[in-house]
Design a protein around this motif. Structure first.
Motif, PDB file in Angstrom:
ATOM      1  N   SER A  15     -24.386  11.320   9.306  1.00 39.78           N
ATOM      2  CA  SER A  15     -24.972  10.022   8.988  1.00 39.78           C
ATOM      3  C   SER A  15     -26.060  10.140   7.932  1.00 39.78           C
ATOM      4  N   ILE A  39     -25.094   3.474  11.803  1.00 37.52           N
ATOM      5  CA  ILE A  39     -23.688   3.848  11.895  1.00 37.52           C
ATOM      6  C   ILE A  39     -23.371   4.101  13.360  1.00 37.52           C
ATOM      7  N   LYS A  41     -20.260   5.021  16.112  1.00 36.67           N
ATOM      8  CA  LYS A  41     -18.902   5.510  16.316  1.00 36.67           C
ATOM      9  C   LYS A  41     -18.570   5.349  17.792  1.00 36.67           C
ATOM     10  N   VAL A  52     -15.437   3.366  13.565  1.00 37.78           N
ATOM     11  CA  VAL A  52     -16.791   3.474  13.027  1.00 37.78           C
ATOM     12  C   VAL A  52     -17.236   2.100  12.566  1.00 37.78           C
TER      13      VAL A  52
END
Length: 92
Positions: A15, A39, A41, A52
């Motif tokens: 990331s 971010i 996931k 994602v």
């Protein structure tokens, strides 16, 4: 037979490495000043491929609206025929 070899056609980015790229004028920075990128996931049930998600916070609402208008329904830059979906997000 399963091989745990890493394919040489794939790369992995953490990331931390990816965020400057996402902030750049070539990606989401072109729509306005970004204050935060998260971010996420997650792995869906049933053993399907991980998904994602990006949560991008702009300084101005108008910039977020422009980003949504430009990105929603556009082909994914990663290829594979995937279509990007963008909408206003919620915070936790």
């Amino acid at each position: 037979m399963y091989h745990s070899r890493v394919p040489r056609s794939q790369i992995g980015l953490t990331s931390v490495q990816l965020i400057p790229t996402l902030r750049s004028n070539e990606y989401f920075g072109q729509y306005g000043k970004i204050s935060k990128i998260v971010i996420v996931k997650r792995t869906p049930p049933g053993g399907r491929a991980p998904v994602v998600g990006l949560y991008i916070t702009y300084h101005r609402r108008e910039d977020a609206a422009r980003a949504i208008a430009a990105v929603d329904g556009a082909p994914s830059p990663g290829g594979g025929g995937e279509i990007m979906r963008a909408s206003y997000g919620t915070t936790k």
